[in-house]
Design a protein around this motif. Structure first.
Motif, short mmCIF file in Angstrom:
data_model
loop_
_atom_site.label_atom_id
_atom_site.label_comp_id
_atom_site.label_asym_id
_atom_site.label_seq_id
_atom_site.Cartn_x
_atom_site.Cartn_y
_atom_site.Cartn_z
N GLY A 16 0.81 -1.21 0.00
CA GLY A 16 0.00 0.00 0.00
C GLY A 16 0.84 1.26 0.00
O GLY A 16 0.56 2.23 -0.72
N THR A 17 1.91 1.24 0.78
CA THR A 17 2.83 2.39 0.82
C THR A 17 3.50 2.57 -0.54
O THR A 17 3.54 3.67 -1.08
N GLY A 18 4.01 1.49 -1.08
CA GLY A 18 4.65 1.56 -2.40
C GLY A 18 3.66 1.95 -3.48
O GLY A 18 3.98 2.73 -4.38
N GLY A 19 2.44 1.43 -3.38
CA GLY A 19 1.41 1.77 -4.35
C GLY A 19 1.04 3.24 -4.31
O GLY A 19 0.80 3.86 -5.34
N GLY A 20 0.99 3.81 -3.11
CA GLY A 20 0.71 5.24 -2.97
C GLY A 20 1.78 6.09 -3.64
O GLY A 20 1.46 7.08 -4.32
N LEU A 21 3.02 5.70 -3.47
CA LEU A 21 4.12 6.43 -4.11
C LEU A 21 4.05 6.28 -5.63
O LEU A 21 4.26 7.24 -6.37
N LEU A 22 3.75 5.08 -6.08
CA LEU A 22 3.61 4.83 -7.52
C LEU A 22 2.46 5.63 -8.11
O LEU A 22 2.59 6.25 -9.18
N ALA A 23 1.32 5.66 -7.42
CA ALA A 23 0.16 6.40 -7.91
C ALA A 23 0.45 7.89 -7.96
O ALA A 23 0.05 8.57 -8.92
N ALA A 24 1.14 8.42 -6.96
CA ALA A 24 1.48 9.85 -6.96
C ALA A 24 2.39 10.19 -8.14
O ALA A 24 2.19 11.20 -8.82
N ALA A 25 3.36 9.34 -8.40
CA ALA A 25 4.26 9.58 -9.53
C ALA A 25 3.52 9.46 -10.86
O ALA A 25 3.74 10.26 -11.78
N ALA A 26 2.61 8.49 -10.96
CA ALA A 26 1.84 8.32 -12.19
C ALA A 26 0.93 9.51 -12.43
O ALA A 26 0.80 9.99 -13.57
N PHE A 27 0.31 10.02 -11.37
CA PHE A 27 -0.55 11.19 -11.53
C PHE A 27 0.26 12.42 -11.94
O PHE A 27 -0.15 13.16 -12.83
N LYS A 28 1.40 12.61 -11.31
CA LYS A 28 2.23 13.77 -11.65
C LYS A 28 2.63 13.72 -13.12
O LYS A 28 2.55 14.73 -13.84
N LYS A 29 3.05 12.55 -13.60
CA LYS A 29 3.45 12.41 -15.00
C LYS A 29 2.25 12.60 -15.93
O LYS A 29 2.37 13.28 -16.95
#
Length: 88
Positions: A16-29
């Motif tokens: 969940g922690t890793g997924g949150g970081l991944l989702a934030a990066a995907a949204f930013k991009k």
């Protein structure tokens, strides 16, 4: 508590922690590509229009929901492979 559930708790937390970081990066991009700017608008940005803020929020919510579902499903699948039981 079943063994599969005990195994799933820490796996779920880490994913969940890793997924949150991944989702934030995907949204930013995604916002950089769609909006042609580095930062998405915040709800309190005075200079931004309602439409822009609501579109950004909808895109962000969709990305986070998809990443969360993929991470949760992947974690449950991994726990089943290790324990032989689907975590309930």
């Amino acid at each position: 508590m079943r063994r599969s559930r005990l195994v799933f708790k820490p796996v779920s937390f880490a994913l969940g922690t890793g997924g949150g970081l991944l989702a934030a990066a995907a949204f930013k991009k995604t916002w950089q590509i769609l909006g042609h700017e580095d930062d998405a608008p915040n709800a309190t940005d005075e200079g931004r229009r309602w439409r822009e803020i609501l579109i950004a929020a909808a895109i962000q919510g969709a990305i986070f929901a998809v990443v969360k579902a993929a991470v949760d499903r992947g974690g449950a699948t991994a726990v089943r492979r290790v324990t032989g039981v689907w975590p309930a």
